[in-house]
Design a protein around this motif. Structure first.
Motif, PDB file in Angstrom:
ATOM      1  N   THR A  27       9.167   1.749 -11.509  1.00 37.75           N
ATOM      2  CA  THR A  27       8.976   2.474 -10.038  1.00 37.75           C
ATOM      3  C   THR A  27       7.753   3.284 -10.079  1.00 37.75           C
ATOM      4  O   THR A  27       7.440   4.251 -10.828  1.00 37.75           O
ATOM      5  CB  THR A  27      10.141   3.327  -9.548  1.00 37.75           C
ATOM      6  N   ALA A  31       4.813   4.219  -3.773  1.00 38.67           N
ATOM      7  CA  ALA A  31       5.040   2.654  -3.425  1.00 38.67           C
ATOM      8  C   ALA A  31       6.338   2.662  -2.907  1.00 38.67           C
ATOM      9  O   ALA A  31       7.473   3.285  -3.165  1.00 38.67           O
ATOM     10  CB  ALA A  31       5.074   1.768  -4.408  1.00 38.67           C
ATOM     11  N   GLU A  33       9.658   1.249  -1.976  1.00 36.12           N
ATOM     12  CA  GLU A  33      10.587   0.066  -2.458  1.00 36.12           C
ATOM     13  C   GLU A  33      10.750  -1.082  -1.349  1.00 36.12           C
ATOM     14  O   GLU A  33      11.006  -0.870  -0.371  1.00 36.12           O
ATOM     15  CB  GLU A  33      11.886   0.836  -2.797  1.00 36.12           C
ATOM     16  N   PRO A  34      10.749  -2.473  -2.106  1.00 33.80           N
ATOM     17  CA  PRO A  34      10.938  -3.353  -0.897  1.00 33.80           C
ATOM     18  C   PRO A  34      12.335  -3.646  -0.676  1.00 33.80           C
ATOM     19  O   PRO A  34      13.359  -3.226  -1.312  1.00 33.80           O
ATOM     20  CB  PRO A  34      10.585  -4.627  -1.807  1.00 33.80           C
ATOM     21  N   ILE A  35      12.621  -4.068   0.646  1.00 31.18           N
ATOM     22  CA  ILE A  35      13.746  -3.931   1.495  1.00 31.18           C
ATOM     23  C   ILE A  35      14.199  -5.636   1.254  1.00 31.18           C
ATOM     24  O   ILE A  35      13.365  -6.587   1.458  1.00 31.18           O
ATOM     25  CB  ILE A  35      13.758  -3.616   2.873  1.00 31.18           C
ATOM     26  N   ASP A  36      15.490  -5.731   0.802  1.00 31.87           N
ATOM     27  CA  ASP A  36      16.016  -7.005   0.785  1.00 31.87           C
ATOM     28  C   ASP A  36      17.016  -7.700   1.585  1.00 31.87           C
ATOM     29  O   ASP A  36      17.505  -6.756   2.529  1.00 31.87           O
ATOM     30  CB  ASP A  36      16.332  -7.569  -0.948  1.00 31.87           C
ATOM     31  N   GLU A  39      20.328  -5.412   1.629  1.00 28.96           N
ATOM     32  CA  GLU A  39      20.018  -4.300   2.121  1.00 28.96           C
ATOM     33  C   GLU A  39      20.377  -4.391   3.668  1.00 28.96           C
ATOM     34  O   GLU A  39      20.838  -3.472   4.342  1.00 28.96           O
ATOM     35  CB  GLU A  39      18.818  -3.411   1.914  1.00 28.96           C
ATOM     36  N   ASN A  70      11.120 -10.945   5.369  1.00 25.45           N
ATOM     37  CA  ASN A  70       9.730 -11.101   4.594  1.00 25.45           C
ATOM     38  C   ASN A  70       8.947  -9.677   4.639  1.00 25.45           C
ATOM     39  O   ASN A  70       8.665  -9.135   5.481  1.00 25.45           O
ATOM     40  CB  ASN A  70       8.727 -12.156   5.316  1.00 25.45           C
ATOM     41  N   ASP A  71       9.264  -9.205   3.329  1.00 31.99           N
ATOM     42  CA  ASP A  71       8.958  -7.779   3.132  1.00 31.99           C
ATOM     43  C   ASP A  71       7.365  -7.562   3.140  1.00 31.99           C
ATOM     44  O   ASP A  71       6.835  -6.733   3.733  1.00 31.99           O
ATOM     45  CB  ASP A  71       9.299  -7.223   1.920  1.00 31.99           C
ATOM     46  N   GLU A  72       6.862  -8.713   2.780  1.00 37.61           N
ATOM     47  CA  GLU A  72       5.145  -8.651   2.757  1.00 37.61           C
ATOM     48  C   GLU A  72       4.514  -8.545   4.150  1.00 37.61           C
ATOM     49  O   GLU A  72       3.897  -7.993   4.480  1.00 37.61           O
ATOM     50  CB  GLU A  72       4.583  -9.736   1.899  1.00 37.61           C
ATOM     51  N   SER A  74       6.426  -7.664   6.814  1.00 37.75           N
ATOM     52  CA  SER A  74       7.352  -6.795   7.400  1.00 37.75           C
ATOM     53  C   SER A  74       8.079  -7.321   8.591  1.00 37.75           C
ATOM     54  O   SER A  74       7.801  -6.627   9.764  1.00 37.75           O
ATOM     55  CB  SER A  74       6.489  -5.445   7.801  1.00 37.75           C
ATOM     56  N   TYR A 109       8.340  -2.527  10.624  1.00 41.58           N
ATOM     57  CA  TYR A 109       9.080  -3.650  10.410  1.00 41.58           C
ATOM     58  C   TYR A 109       9.323  -4.365  11.994  1.00 41.58           C
ATOM     59  O   TYR A 109       9.508  -3.691  12.836  1.00 41.58           O
ATOM     60  CB  TYR A 109      10.424  -3.589   9.942  1.00 41.58           C
TER      61      TYR A 109
END
Length: 158
Positions: A27, A31, A33-36, A39, A70-72, A74, A109
């Motif tokens: 970690t 940065a 943390e990506p959301i999935d 979550e 799509n976290d990239e 947002s 987002y």
């Protein structure tokens, strides 16, 4: 005044077992943390149905599979399925989903809330209302509607 329920006897489904997400091993403190998918689902699974003493998960209105992220880019998309095709509360449910995610996610987002294709008699109209920022803002200025949303989002549900 007696309110007639759209679905007086809904089917109640078994809840999915809650899983604990593992933190990434490497970690970077700076940065994000990506959301999935899980979550996002955890944020919305316990929203109360506006007509029944059940959660949206209990009624299978939302599932983990109904969440796309799509976290990239947002971008979060939630496709929900009302319990009946003439559900009078479909727009309210969509509004609850939108408000919960707006409050839970970082502001970067874009949230897209949709009725599942073929699941509601006025699907196009509901989707149009839920994707119109001005209509959403106006709805949230209505004290009675805001009270309903707040009740559905209240954390006292177990």
């Amino acid at each position: 005044m007696v309110m007639e329920l759209s679905n007086a006897n809904p089917v109640v489904y078994e809840k999915k077992e809650r899983r604990i997400r593992q933190a990434p091993e490497n970690t970077d403190e700076n940065a994000a943390e990506p959301i999935d998918q899980l979550e996002i689902f955890d944020h919305i699974r316990d929203i109360k149905d506006p007509e029944h003493p059940y959660s949206l998960e209990d009624l299978n209105v939302v599932t983990e599979e109904s969440v796309e992220i799509n976290d990239e880019l947002s971008h979060v998309k939630v496709t929900f399925t009302p319990t009946v095709e003439h559900c009078s509360m479909a727009t309210v449910i969509g509004l609850c989903l939108r408000v919960k995610l707006m409050r839970s996610l970082p502001p970067r987002y874009k949230v897209d809330i949709r009725v599942a294709p073929g699941s509601h008699a006025t699907e196009a109209a509901v989707n149009k209302q839920l994707s119109d920022k001005e209509r959403v803002a106006a709805a949230l200025e209505n004290p009675n509607l805001l009270d309903i949303v707040e009740e559905c989002l209240s954390p006292t549900f177990g």
